[in-house]
Design a protein around this motif. Structure first.
Motif, PDB file in Angstrom:
ATOM      1  N   SER A  23       0.939  -0.776   0.165  1.00  0.00           N
ATOM      2  CA  SER A  23      -0.132  -0.222  -0.034  1.00  0.00           C
ATOM      3  C   SER A  23       1.059   0.919   0.006  1.00  0.00           C
ATOM      4  O   SER A  23       2.193   1.073   0.225  1.00  0.00           O
ATOM      5  CB  SER A  23      -1.240  -0.401   1.148  1.00  0.00           C
ATOM      6  N   VAL A  24      -0.340   2.358  -0.494  1.00  0.00           N
ATOM      7  CA  VAL A  24       0.776   3.370  -0.870  1.00  0.00           C
ATOM      8  C   VAL A  24       0.561   4.684  -0.342  1.00  0.00           C
ATOM      9  O   VAL A  24      -1.373   4.318  -0.906  1.00  0.00           O
ATOM     10  CB  VAL A  24       1.976   3.919  -2.072  1.00  0.00           C
ATOM     11  N   LYS A  25       0.756   5.553   0.382  1.00  0.00           N
ATOM     12  CA  LYS A  25      -0.521   6.682   0.744  1.00  0.00           C
ATOM     13  C   LYS A  25       0.815   7.623  -0.352  1.00  0.00           C
ATOM     14  O   LYS A  25       1.699   7.466  -0.008  1.00  0.00           O
ATOM     15  CB  LYS A  25      -0.204   7.348   2.208  1.00  0.00           C
ATOM     16  N   MET A  26      -0.235   8.612  -1.010  1.00  0.00           N
ATOM     17  CA  MET A  26       1.000   9.877  -1.668  1.00  0.00           C
ATOM     18  C   MET A  26      -0.002  11.344  -1.030  1.00  0.00           C
ATOM     19  O   MET A  26      -1.598  11.225  -0.905  1.00  0.00           O
ATOM     20  CB  MET A  26       0.344  10.022  -2.623  1.00  0.00           C
ATOM     21  N   LEU A  27       1.262  12.154  -1.354  1.00  0.00           N
ATOM     22  CA  LEU A  27       0.630  13.297  -1.293  1.00  0.00           C
ATOM     23  C   LEU A  27       1.188  14.321  -2.283  1.00  0.00           C
ATOM     24  O   LEU A  27       2.678  14.449  -2.046  1.00  0.00           O
ATOM     25  CB  LEU A  27       1.213  14.409  -0.073  1.00  0.00           C
ATOM     26  N   GLY A  28       0.344  15.136  -2.962  1.00  0.00           N
ATOM     27  CA  GLY A  28       1.181  15.377  -4.302  1.00  0.00           C
ATOM     28  C   GLY A  28       0.200  16.909  -3.926  1.00  0.00           C
ATOM     29  O   GLY A  28      -0.348  17.457  -3.564  1.00  0.00           O
ATOM     30  N   SER A  29       1.905  18.539  -3.786  1.00  0.00           N
ATOM     31  CA  SER A  29       1.869  19.374  -4.078  1.00  0.00           C
ATOM     32  C   SER A  29       1.940  20.035  -5.328  1.00  0.00           C
ATOM     33  O   SER A  29       3.073  19.342  -6.200  1.00  0.00           O
ATOM     34  CB  SER A  29       2.448  20.395  -2.831  1.00  0.00           C
ATOM     35  N   VAL A  30       1.624  21.519  -6.140  1.00  0.00           N
ATOM     36  CA  VAL A  30       1.818  21.945  -7.400  1.00  0.00           C
ATOM     37  C   VAL A  30       2.320  23.399  -7.149  1.00  0.00           C
ATOM     38  O   VAL A  30       1.874  24.136  -6.092  1.00  0.00           O
ATOM     39  CB  VAL A  30       0.808  21.435  -8.359  1.00  0.00           C
ATOM     40  N   ASP A  90       3.592  26.389  -9.677  1.00  0.00           N
ATOM     41  CA  ASP A  90       3.402  26.403 -11.426  1.00  0.00           C
ATOM     42  C   ASP A  90       3.504  25.219 -11.828  1.00  0.00           C
ATOM     43  O   ASP A  90       2.036  24.739 -12.415  1.00  0.00           O
ATOM     44  CB  ASP A  90       4.877  27.265 -11.958  1.00  0.00           C
ATOM     45  N   ASN A  91       4.758  24.605 -13.017  1.00  0.00           N
ATOM     46  CA  ASN A  91       4.251  23.171 -13.748  1.00  0.00           C
ATOM     47  C   ASN A  91       4.933  22.605 -13.312  1.00  0.00           C
ATOM     48  O   ASN A  91       5.308  21.040 -13.912  1.00  0.00           O
ATOM     49  CB  ASN A  91       4.574  22.958 -15.350  1.00  0.00           C
ATOM     50  N   THR A  92       5.148  22.041 -11.721  1.00  0.00           N
ATOM     51  CA  THR A  92       5.901  21.111 -11.012  1.00  0.00           C
ATOM     52  C   THR A  92       5.291  20.317 -10.096  1.00  0.00           C
ATOM     53  O   THR A  92       4.530  21.238  -8.936  1.00  0.00           O
ATOM     54  CB  THR A  92       6.901  21.869 -10.508  1.00  0.00           C
ATOM     55  N   LEU A  93       5.532  19.729 -10.220  1.00  0.00           N
ATOM     56  CA  LEU A  93       4.653  18.652  -8.680  1.00  0.00           C
ATOM     57  C   LEU A  93       5.481  17.736  -8.054  1.00  0.00           C
ATOM     58  O   LEU A  93       6.817  16.724  -8.605  1.00  0.00           O
ATOM     59  CB  LEU A  93       3.374  16.809  -9.274  1.00  0.00           C
ATOM     60  N   THR A  94       5.820  17.901  -7.013  1.00  0.00           N
ATOM     61  CA  THR A  94       6.225  17.361  -5.639  1.00  0.00           C
ATOM     62  C   THR A  94       5.220  16.384  -4.853  1.00  0.00           C
ATOM     63  O   THR A  94       4.313  16.560  -4.487  1.00  0.00           O
ATOM     64  CB  THR A  94       6.490  18.476  -4.453  1.00  0.00           C
ATOM     65  N   LEU A  95       5.429  15.264  -5.305  1.00  0.00           N
ATOM     66  CA  LEU A  95       4.594  14.044  -5.101  1.00  0.00           C
ATOM     67  C   LEU A  95       5.635  12.857  -4.123  1.00  0.00           C
ATOM     68  O   LEU A  95       6.525  12.518  -4.175  1.00  0.00           O
ATOM     69  CB  LEU A  95       4.155  13.032  -6.765  1.00  0.00           C
ATOM     70  N   GLU A  96       5.161  12.992  -2.871  1.00  0.00           N
ATOM     71  CA  GLU A  96       5.750  12.346  -1.468  1.00  0.00           C
ATOM     72  C   GLU A  96       4.627  10.429  -1.571  1.00  0.00           C
ATOM     73  O   GLU A  96       3.815  10.739  -1.706  1.00  0.00           O
ATOM     74  CB  GLU A  96       5.851  12.693  -0.416  1.00  0.00           C
ATOM     75  N   GLU A  97       5.681   9.843  -1.934  1.00  0.00           N
ATOM     76  CA  GLU A  97       5.155   8.291  -1.776  1.00  0.00           C
ATOM     77  C   GLU A  97       5.724   7.553  -0.512  1.00  0.00           C
ATOM     78  O   GLU A  97       6.922   7.527   0.451  1.00  0.00           O
ATOM     79  CB  GLU A  97       5.230   7.647  -2.502  1.00  0.00           C
ATOM     80  N   TRP A  98       4.616   7.119   0.698  1.00  0.00           N
ATOM     81  CA  TRP A  98       5.077   6.629   1.786  1.00  0.00           C
ATOM     82  C   TRP A  98       4.857   4.692   1.698  1.00  0.00           C
ATOM     83  O   TRP A  98       3.322   4.821   1.695  1.00  0.00           O
ATOM     84  CB  TRP A  98       4.415   7.137   3.120  1.00  0.00           C
TER      85      TRP A  98
END
Length: 180
Positions: free
Chosen positions: A66-73, A75-83
């Motif tokens: 299982s993975v929990k993801m949190l994405g923040s944007v 401009d045109n850049t996504l930071t996607l954290e995955e646990w």
């Protein structure tokens, strides 16, 4: 002379098979006219949850996770954290930095990715390729991931990743990704 002709004939058959194999498979343009459109940056913005399996080259499930993801944007850049939490109790974290380029292509980096991941989106699909240093049983392997993500609806994406080593399929990962 007869042996030479037989050798050339065998070589031509092998070459023909390799050519056919190289022409097979899907291409991102196959999805140009499909919907819903997969806006990668907006889909992965916010909270997401993932369920997945890892399969060996025989198709046997070797791990579940299982993975929990949190994405923040920005401009045109996504930071996607995955646990990640695996069925054997192993836990890990990855942070992707993904940029949408002006030509509709994507590029990304993460802590265990070698160089830059490259992707392209058309219609409901995203094709994403990258090299990764993958640890299996305390051994490190450099492998290539050939990822295909398909947007099913507003809240769901299915991801199929073929894992390759020296050009051969060695495993596969199947994910169900859901916005929450």
């Amino acid at each position: 002379m007869n042996q030479l002709m037989q050798g050339n004939k065998a070589l031509m058959i092998v070459f023909g098979l390799l050519l056919l194999m190289g022409c097979s498979g899907q291409h991102i343009d196959d999805y140009s006219d499909t919907s819903p459109d997969f806006d990668v940056i907006s889909f992965f913005s916010g909270d997401l949850e993932v369920k997945g399996v890892v399969m060996n080259r025989s198709g046997e499930v070797t791990r579940r996770f299982s993975v929990k993801m949190l994405g923040s944007v920005e401009d045109n850049t996504l930071t996607l954290e995955e646990w990640f939490i695996f069925d054997d109790g192993e836990q890990s974290k990855r942070t992707w930095i993904i940029t949408r380029n002006s030509d509709g292509h994507y590029s990304g980096t993460a802590n265990d990715i070698v160089g830059r991941a490259k992707g392209q989106q058309k219609g409901m699909a995203l094709h994403w390729d990258y090299e990764m240093d993958l640890t299996v049983d305390n051994n490190m392997y450099r492998v290539v991931f050939d990822d295909w993500l398909y947007r099913i609806d507003e809240n769901n994406v299915i991801n199929r990743s073929v894992i390759k080593k020296w050009g051969f399929d060695v495993g596969e990962v199947i994910l169900s990704i859901r916005k929450i």
